[in-house]
Design an enzyme around this catalytic site. Structure first.
Site, mmCIF file in Angstrom:
data_model
loop_
_atom_site.group_PDB
_atom_site.id
_atom_site.type_symbol
_atom_site.label_atom_id
_atom_site.label_comp_id
_atom_site.label_asym_id
_atom_site.label_seq_id
_atom_site.Cartn_x
_atom_site.Cartn_y
_atom_site.Cartn_z
ATOM 1 N N HIS A 60 -5.726 3.241 1.489
ATOM 2 C CA HIS A 60 -4.886 4.366 1.920
ATOM 3 C C HIS A 60 -5.452 5.128 3.126
ATOM 4 O O HIS A 60 -4.741 5.418 4.079
ATOM 5 C CB HIS A 60 -4.679 5.346 0.766
ATOM 6 N N ASP A 94 0.898 -1.152 0.000
ATOM 7 C CA ASP A 94 0.000 0.000 0.000
ATOM 8 C C ASP A 94 0.936 1.200 0.000
ATOM 9 O O ASP A 94 1.590 1.483 1.012
ATOM 10 C CB ASP A 94 -0.872 0.020 1.257
ATOM 11 N N HIS A 95 1.035 1.892 -1.132
ATOM 12 C CA HIS A 95 2.137 2.863 -1.239
ATOM 13 C C HIS A 95 1.998 4.019 -0.252
ATOM 14 O O HIS A 95 2.975 4.685 0.051
ATOM 15 C CB HIS A 95 2.336 3.345 -2.680
HETATM 16 C C1 BG6 Z 1 -3.617 4.876 -6.109
HETATM 17 C C2 BG6 Z 1 -4.987 4.967 -6.691
HETATM 18 O O1 BG6 Z 1 -3.520 3.780 -5.236
HETATM 19 O O2 BG6 Z 1 -3.333 6.077 -5.402
HETATM 20 C C3 BG6 Z 1 -5.112 6.165 -7.596
HETATM 21 O O3 BG6 Z 1 -5.275 3.786 -7.420
HETATM 22 C C4 BG6 Z 1 -4.689 7.425 -6.879
HETATM 23 O O4 BG6 Z 1 -6.434 6.298 -8.103
HETATM 24 C C5 BG6 Z 1 -3.339 7.233 -6.211
HETATM 25 O O5 BG6 Z 1 -4.621 8.479 -7.818
HETATM 26 C C6 BG6 Z 1 -3.009 8.421 -5.331
HETATM 27 O O6 BG6 Z 1 -1.696 8.325 -4.902
HETATM 28 P P1 BG6 Z 1 -0.831 9.624 -4.556
HETATM 29 O O7 BG6 Z 1 0.468 9.056 -4.102
HETATM 30 O O8 BG6 Z 1 -0.741 10.426 -5.817
HETATM 31 O O9 BG6 Z 1 -1.575 10.349 -3.482
#
Ligand code: BG6
Length: 507
Positions: A248, A185-186
Site C-alpha cells: 500500500h 492492492d485495495h
Molecule cells: C490490509 C492489511 O491490506 O489493509 C490490514 O492486511 C490493514 O492489516 C488494511 O488493516 C488497512 O486497510 P484500510 O483500507 O482500512 O486502510
C-alpha cells in the site's frame, strides 16, 4: 451508466466464499455495484468453500455480511429480493478436480439459461498457499483457457519476498496470460489514491514545481488505531513491512513520484509506476538501521481503554519479534527526485486512524518579514488526505487581520464530502468493476510486485534477526522513539497528520 457500457454477462466465482473478506468486502461491494446499476444485466455469483451450505444458506450468510458492512447500511427488502437470486453456492475441496468439474457444469448451465457465453471472474479470497493449486485446477478444467473471457483476481499477500513472488508469478503465467491475472492492492481502488493521478495530470499548476527544485521532502503516513483484531495467525508471519509497506505505501509513493503517462492505457500507466520502483535507491545492507525502524506495541491505552500488547494478542507467540510498526526513508534516484527523501510510516495501535501524504515544499529563500511578524514559519505543504476527511489541502502563510503584518499558516481545502455530497465508493467496488470490465490499470503487474519486493528485500534480511528491544512503543502512541530519530538525523520531524489538528494549522 448506459447499458452498453455495462460489462458483458459474467459469473463471478469466489473461492473462499465463507471467509471474512467475502463477507466484509466482496459481497457488500457487489451489492452496491448492483444498486448503482453497474453490474451486467446477466450476472451471477457462485461462492465456493469447504463449509457445507446450500444456496439459501449462502444467501442468508451474504445478507448478514451486507447488512453489517455495506456502506449503505442494511439492505432494503425490495432490493435484496432482486439481488439474492444471483447468488449460488457450491461446497468444494479446492484440491480435488471433481469440484472443478462440478463448477464447470454449473457455469455451463448458467450459460445455457442465458443463451449466451459468459465471462468468468475467478476471485481467490483464500490462503495464499492455495493460489497455485486453484489456478492449476482451473487450468486443467479448461476454465481459464479463453483469455478474452476468463480472469483471475489474486488477493494479497502476493508472495512473502522476492523469491516466492517470482515463483508464484512463474506458476501462474504457466497457466494464464499476464493480462488475465489481476493482482489486487485495495489501496489503488481508493478514490483518494486514484485522485492523485487526476490531481497531478489533469491540472497544470503543480507540475512545474513537482520536483527536487521545489520539494523538500514527502511524508506518507498510514496509521491504524486497531490492533491485529482476529488476524494474529496471519499477521504474526507477516508484519508491517510485508502487510503495508511493500504494497500500500509503496503504491502511494509511486503515484506521487511517477512521470506523466502518455495515455491511460493500463500498460503505459503501470510502466510509468514501475519506473519509479526501479529508481528507488537500494538500501545498503549494512546501513539498514539508517533507513528503517521497526517497532512492536506493548500494552497501552486507546480511546481511554486499556488494551493488551501485541504479544498478548490471540494467536501471537508470547515472544514474537514481528514488527507492528515500520518507518523507512527512501530516495528515488532520477532527475526529478534526486536528493528528496520519502519518509513512510505505518503501524497498528497508533494514536489514530489516519492516512495522508504530505508534499512539503522548500522554505522561502529569504525571510522578508521581521521575526516579530511571524510566530512560526511553516513551509508550504500540500496534503493528500487519503482517509478520513478525504480531500486535499494546501497550506500557506497569510497575514492575519489587524494592523501591521502578523503571519500565520492557513489552509485552502477541498473536501470530497462537502463538494460532492455523496458517499465515496469502497475500494473493492471500483476494483471489482474494473476487473469485470477487464481494465487492469489499477491492478499490479508481475514486474511491479517483484520490484516492490526487491525494494524491501534488504530490510527483510536485516529484520530476520530478532529485535532486542520489543515491545518498544505503547499502544495508542506514535511508535518507537527511533522513528523520530530517523527524521531528526536529517533535521526534520514527522508532521502531525492534518486530519488530527484541532483548530489552527500546526507546524
Ligand atoms: C490490509 C492489511 O491490506 O489493509 C490490514 O492486511 C490493514 O492489516 C488494511 O488493516 C488497512 O486497510 P484500510 O483500507 O482500512 O486502510
Amino acid at each position: 451508466m448506459t447499458p452498453q457500457l455495462r460489462p458483458p454477462p459474467t459469473v463471478v466465482v469466489i473461492f473462499g466464499a465463507g471467509g471474512d473478506l467475502t463477507r466484509r468486502k466482496l459481497l457488500p461491494a457487489l451489492y452496491n455495484l448492483f444498486l448503482d446499476g453497474w453490474l451486467p444485466e446477466r450476472f451471477a455469483v457462485i461462492g465456493l468453500d469447504r463449509r457445507p451450505m446450500d444456496d439459501e444458506q449462502f444467501r442468508r450468510h451474504a445478507r448478514e455480511g451486507i447488512d453489517q458492512f455495506s456502506r449503505r447500511g442494511p439492505a432494503q427488502e425490495a432490493d435484496w429480493q432482486k439481488f439474492a437470486p444471483a447468488l449460488g453456492y457450491q461446497v468444494a475441496d479446492f484440491t480435488a478436480s471433481a469440484s472443478y468439474a462440478q463448477l464447470a457444469g454449473r457455469l455451463a448451465a448458467r450459460e445455457q439459461d442465458w443463451g449466451s457465453p459468459a465471462n468468468y471472474l475467478f476471485y481467490l479470497a483464500i490462503t495464499p498457499t492455495l493460489f497455485e493449486t486453484v489456478a492449476r485446477q482451473l487450468g486443467e478444467a479448461r476454465l481459464v483457457a479463453d483469455p478474452q473471457r476468463s480472469r483471475l483476481v489474486v488477493e494479497k499477500p502476493f508472495g512473502r519476498d522476492l523469491a516466492s513472488a517470482a515463483a508464484l508469478d512463474r506458476s501462474l503465467t504457466d497457466i494464464l496470460a499476464e493480462r488475465q491475472i489481476f493482482r489486487i492492492d485495495h489501496y489503488l481502488g481508493k478514490q483518494t489514491v486514484q485522485n492523485i493521478l487526476a490531481f497531478r495530470f489533469a491540472n497544470s499548476i503543480f507540475e512545474p514545481i513537482w520536483d527536487r527544485r521545489y520539494i523538500d521532502q514527502v511524508q506518507i503516513t498510514v496509521a491504524e488505531e486497531v490492533g491485529i483484531e482476529h488476524r494474529g495467525g496471519y499477521y504474526d508471519r507477516a508484519g508491517a513491512l510485508r502487510d503495508m509497506i511493500q504494497n500500500h505505501l509503496l503504491r502511494v509513493l509511486t503515484l506521487i513520484a511517477m512521470e506523466p503517462p502518455v495515455s491511460f492505457d493500463a500498460d503505459e500507466v503501470r510502466s510509468k509506476k514501475l519506473d519509479v520502483l526501479r529508481a528507488i535507491r537500494p538500501i545498503p545492507r549494512d546501513q539498514v538501521d539508517h533507513f528503517a525502524v521497526r517497532g512492536q506495541y506493548g500494552p497501552g491505552t486507546v480511546e481511554g481503554r486499556p488494551v493488551p500488547g501485541y504479544r498478548q494478542e490471540p494467536d501471537v507467540a508470547s515472544d514474537s519479534t514481528t514488527e507492528t510498526f515500520a518507518a523507512i526513508k527512501l530516495y528515488v534516484d532520477n532527475w526529478r527526485w534526486q536528493g528528496v527523501p520519502f519518509y513512510l510510516r505505518t503501524g497498528k495501535r497508533l494514536a489514530a486512524r489516519v492516512a495522508e501524504a504530505s508534499i512539503v515544499f522548500r522554505p522561502v529563500p529569504h525571510r522578508t518579514f521581521p521575526p516579530s511578524a511571524v510566530r512560526h514559519w511553516v513551509p508550504n505543504r500540500l496534503v493528500l488526505r487519503i482517509q478520513p476527511d478525504e480531500g486535499i489541502l494546501l497550506r500557506f502563510m497569510a497575514d492575519m487581520p489587524g494592523p501591521g503584518f502578523t503571519l500565520e499558516p492557513v489552509d485552502l481545502s477541498f473536501s470530497y464530502e462537502q463538494t460532492f455530497h455523496k458517499a465515496i465508493p469502497e475500494a473493492y467496488e471500483t476494483l471489482l468493476l474494473d476487473a469485470l470490465k477487464g481494465d487492469a490499470t489499477l491492478f499490479m503487474r508481475a514486474d511491479q510486485v517483484e520490484t516492490a519486493w526487491a525494494v524491501v528485500a534488504p530490510i527483510q534480511e536485516a529484520w530476520a534477526a530478532p529485535a532486542a528491544d520489543f515491545p518498544n512503543y505503547a499502544a495508542g502512541t506514535w511508535g518507537p522513539a527511533a522513528a523520530d530519530a530517523l527524521l531528526a538525523r536529517d533535521g526534520r520531524h514527522w508532521l502531525l497528520p492534518t486530519a488530527l489538528e484541532k483548530g489552527r494549522p500546526q507546524p
